[in-house]
Design a protein around this motif. Structure first.
Motif, mmCIF file in Angstrom:
data_model
loop_
_atom_site.group_PDB
_atom_site.id
_atom_site.type_symbol
_atom_site.label_atom_id
_atom_site.label_comp_id
_atom_site.label_asym_id
_atom_site.label_seq_id
_atom_site.Cartn_x
_atom_site.Cartn_y
_atom_site.Cartn_z
ATOM 1 N N ASP A 46 0.820 -1.204 0.000
ATOM 2 C CA ASP A 46 0.000 0.000 0.000
ATOM 3 C C ASP A 46 0.856 1.257 0.000
ATOM 4 O O ASP A 46 0.400 2.324 -0.329
ATOM 5 C CB ASP A 46 -0.907 0.032 1.244
ATOM 6 C CG ASP A 46 -1.885 -1.120 1.226
ATOM 7 O OD1 ASP A 46 -2.037 -1.727 0.148
ATOM 8 O OD2 ASP A 46 -2.469 -1.409 2.268
ATOM 9 N N GLU A 66 -5.758 5.325 1.376
ATOM 10 C CA GLU A 66 -6.590 6.491 1.678
ATOM 11 C C GLU A 66 -6.894 6.571 3.175
ATOM 12 O O GLU A 66 -7.011 7.643 3.745
ATOM 13 C CB GLU A 66 -7.883 6.362 0.888
ATOM 14 C CG GLU A 66 -8.737 7.607 0.886
ATOM 15 C CD GLU A 66 -9.919 7.466 -0.057
ATOM 16 O OE1 GLU A 66 -10.344 6.324 -0.336
ATOM 17 O OE2 GLU A 66 -10.412 8.503 -0.517
ATOM 18 N N CYS A 79 -7.193 8.932 -6.397
ATOM 19 C CA CYS A 79 -7.496 7.774 -5.565
ATOM 20 C C CYS A 79 -8.336 6.785 -6.345
ATOM 21 O O CYS A 79 -9.358 7.144 -6.927
ATOM 22 C CB CYS A 79 -8.234 8.198 -4.295
ATOM 23 S SG CYS A 79 -7.224 9.246 -3.226
ATOM 24 N N ILE A 80 -7.862 5.572 -6.385
ATOM 25 C CA ILE A 80 -8.605 4.501 -7.043
ATOM 26 C C ILE A 80 -8.848 3.451 -5.980
ATOM 27 O O ILE A 80 -7.896 2.940 -5.386
ATOM 28 C CB ILE A 80 -7.817 3.912 -8.229
ATOM 29 C CG1 ILE A 80 -7.512 5.013 -9.248
ATOM 30 C CG2 ILE A 80 -8.590 2.764 -8.869
ATOM 31 C CD1 ILE A 80 -6.377 4.691 -10.195
ATOM 32 N N GLY A 81 -10.133 3.162 -5.736
ATOM 33 C CA GLY A 81 -10.441 2.246 -4.650
ATOM 34 C C GLY A 81 -9.965 2.881 -3.353
ATOM 35 O O GLY A 81 -10.247 4.040 -3.093
ATOM 36 N N SER A 82 -9.179 2.157 -2.575
ATOM 37 C CA SER A 82 -8.728 2.705 -1.301
ATOM 38 C C SER A 82 -7.279 3.154 -1.377
ATOM 39 O O SER A 82 -6.643 3.429 -0.373
ATOM 40 C CB SER A 82 -8.887 1.643 -0.211
ATOM 41 O OG SER A 82 -8.109 0.530 -0.572
ATOM 42 N N SER A 83 -6.737 3.216 -2.626
ATOM 43 C CA SER A 83 -5.324 3.549 -2.779
ATOM 44 C C SER A 83 -5.184 4.872 -3.529
ATOM 45 O O SER A 83 -5.834 5.091 -4.549
ATOM 46 C CB SER A 83 -4.642 2.413 -3.547
ATOM 47 O OG SER A 83 -3.325 2.778 -3.858
ATOM 48 N N CYS A 84 -4.349 5.746 -2.983
ATOM 49 C CA CYS A 84 -4.168 7.056 -3.606
ATOM 50 C C CYS A 84 -2.752 7.151 -4.154
ATOM 51 O O CYS A 84 -1.832 6.530 -3.622
ATOM 52 C CB CYS A 84 -4.364 8.161 -2.585
ATOM 53 S SG CYS A 84 -6.027 8.194 -1.951
#
Ligand SMILES: *[C@@H]1O[C@H](CO)[C@@H](O)[C@H](O)[C@H]1NC(C)=O
Ligand SMILES: *[C@@H]1O[C@H](CO)[C@@H](O)[C@H](O)[C@H]1NC(C)=O
Ligand SMILES: *[C@@H]1O[C@H](CO)[C@@H](O)[C@H](O)[C@H]1NC(C)=O
Length: 439
Positions: free
Chosen positions: A219, A247, A293-298
């Motif tokens: 992550d 995120e 940010c895509i999904g829970s990842s920025c």
């Protein structure tokens, strides 16, 4: 607000007789002392036989507190002006919580009030940890200093971790918020109120567990466009790195606090911000793009531009970003190794008459442009020819024509202008000059 309760002794029916308590309720800290006062009056013709205070209990005859063994040495009636009485209790215990009333006797009369006196609540201090006393680093933890009643005068609270005061913790709010909680916060906590540092609550232990370092490691990454960059002296280079972060972690939204480019560390192994490095004054610029940010990842891309490159700029450029999350600081690994190179025409002799020119740099094989007597000739890796007497040659990297190498001059007898082939080089004629292009 003082509350005056004026009661008449209905049974005796004497309107001149009364006892009143200015304060109906009191909340006092265990271990401190209290003054409970009242004013009273009695019939003017009677002489007072005795006055005393008692702990009110339903269906019990009042008995003087001073002869109660529970209050031995702790209850006193300081001398007061006529018509006023004070009960002072020192070294208060929680069991002293009760309603206290005053009474007096004259030779013919005994004050017997069925009405209220002053209710005293004695409270200790207690630390409560929410949500739980065993947490994982990164969570939000609230420590609350609890009393069983609201203390008068709204004192400030002071916190102690392993018996040492927690710096900057003194606050009229009775809470210490650890957000995010880190491993350094683990320990035994107690609280006290201002002016009574010796009267501390019992300790509560806060246990902080590590987040598992292997879990979710992907992550957090920093990736740079290339780990090696080679540029010609005097040119401009852009170095880009993209960093990725979750995120949210343990319900805490991630905020990027700092991004930093550096090549050196100071004596304390702290990175030196390139933007404030005197060697780069006026030549560096750092910019970052939008957060996506895509999904829970920025992720976010940052670019460092260095203009007017010098050979001394050759170094490994590191990028670091820092967030509000515990351990949320990451550095590009590897960084970007920048080589700043000069160009040089290297001359070798082929045979008696021809020479072979190479544009030498530390940058591997960039596309090279050749100049003959200051004139553009064409693009080639290297150059071989029979050369006229005093010709000069220089080379440049394509795209950086302005930054060409110093010229070299060779005086060689000219024999031929014929097409010439050496190994896999085809010699092409451009004007009076031939250059070689690798097939
Ligand atoms: C009680 O009264 C005495 C005398 O006036 C004073 O010195 C003391 O501070 C008072 N105590 C409290 C707890 O108010
Ligand atoms: C009044 O006090 C005296 C001693 O001070 C005592 O002898 C007497 O019994 C008391 N009177 C009453 C009615 O309690
Ligand atoms: C906290 O208190 C516990 C229990 O009294 C004790 O065993 C422990 O050593 C204390 N920890 C620190 C850091 O003082």
């Amino acid at each position: 607000m003082a509350l005056f309760l004026i009661y008449f002794s209905g049974l005796q029916g004497n309107s001149c007789t009364r006892v009143s308590y200015p304060t109906r309720t009191m909340c006092v800290l265990q271990g401190t002392s209290v003054n409970i006062s009242c004013t009273y009056s009695h019939p003017p013709d009677a002489t007072l036989n005795s006055t005393y205070w008692f702990k009110w209990r339903a269906n019990q005859e009042p008995s003087d507190l001073q002869s109660d063994s529970e209050y031995e040495g702790r209850a006193e009636y300081p001398v007061e002006e006529t018509g006023r009485s004070t009960l002072r209790i020192t070294d208060l215990r929680v069991t002293d919580s009760a309603e206290y009333r005053f009474t007096f006797k004259t030779s013919h009369y005994k004050w017997k009030s069925i009405l209220h006196g002053t209710t005293l609540t004695v409270t200790g201090l207690r630390v409560e940890v929410t949500p739980v006393a065993t947490v994982t680093e990164g969570q939000r933890v609230t420590l609350t200093c609890i009393t069983s009643c609201p203390l008068a005068d709204k004192p400030s609270y002071i916190w102690y971790q392993n018996n040492g005061p927690v710096t900057g913790s003194e606050n009229p709010k009775n809470q210490l918020v650890l957000d995010p909680v880190g491993l350094q916060h683990a320990g035994n906590y107690s609280c006290s109120v201002r002016n009574y540092p010796h009267l501390r609550s019992p300790e509560e232990t806060l246990t902080v567990q590590c987040t598992m370092t292997l879990q979710g490691n992907d992550d957090w990454t920093v990736t740079c466009t290339s780990s090696n960059v080679c540029s010609v002296r005097g040119s401009t280079v852009d170095i880009s790195c993209t960093f990725k972060y979750p995120e949210k972690q343990h319900d805490l939204s991630t905020t990027v606090l700092e991004t930093l480019w550096f090549t050196k560390e100071d004596r304390n192994q702290k990175p030196v911000d390139l933007l404030s490095d005197a060697d780069y004054t006026g030549r560096v610029e750092s910019s970052c793009g939008e957060i996506s940010c895509i999904g829970s990842s920025c992720n976010r891309k940052c670019t460092l531009s260095i203009t007017d490159l010098r050979q001394s700029d050759s170094a490994v450029y590191n990028f670091r970003f820092k967030t509000n999350q515990p351990g949320g600081e990451h550095t590009a690994n590897p960084g970007v190794a920048l080589t700043v190179t000069d160009l040089q025409v290297k001359v070798s002799r082929r045979d008696g008459w021809s020479i072979y020119l190479e544009c030498d740099s530390m940058c591997g094989n960039p596309p090279i442009i050749w100049y003959w007597n200051g004139q553009y000739v064409g693009q080639a890796r290297s150059y071989g020819d029979y050369i006229n007497s005093i010709d000069s040659f220089s080379c440049a990297v394509e795209g950086y024509e302005r930054l060409h190498s110093p010229s070299v001059c060779k005086s060689t007898p000219s024999l031929s202008t014929a097409t010439h082939e050496v190994n896999n080089f085809r010699v092409t004629k451009i004007g009076q000059i031939k250059y070689q292009n690798q097939l």
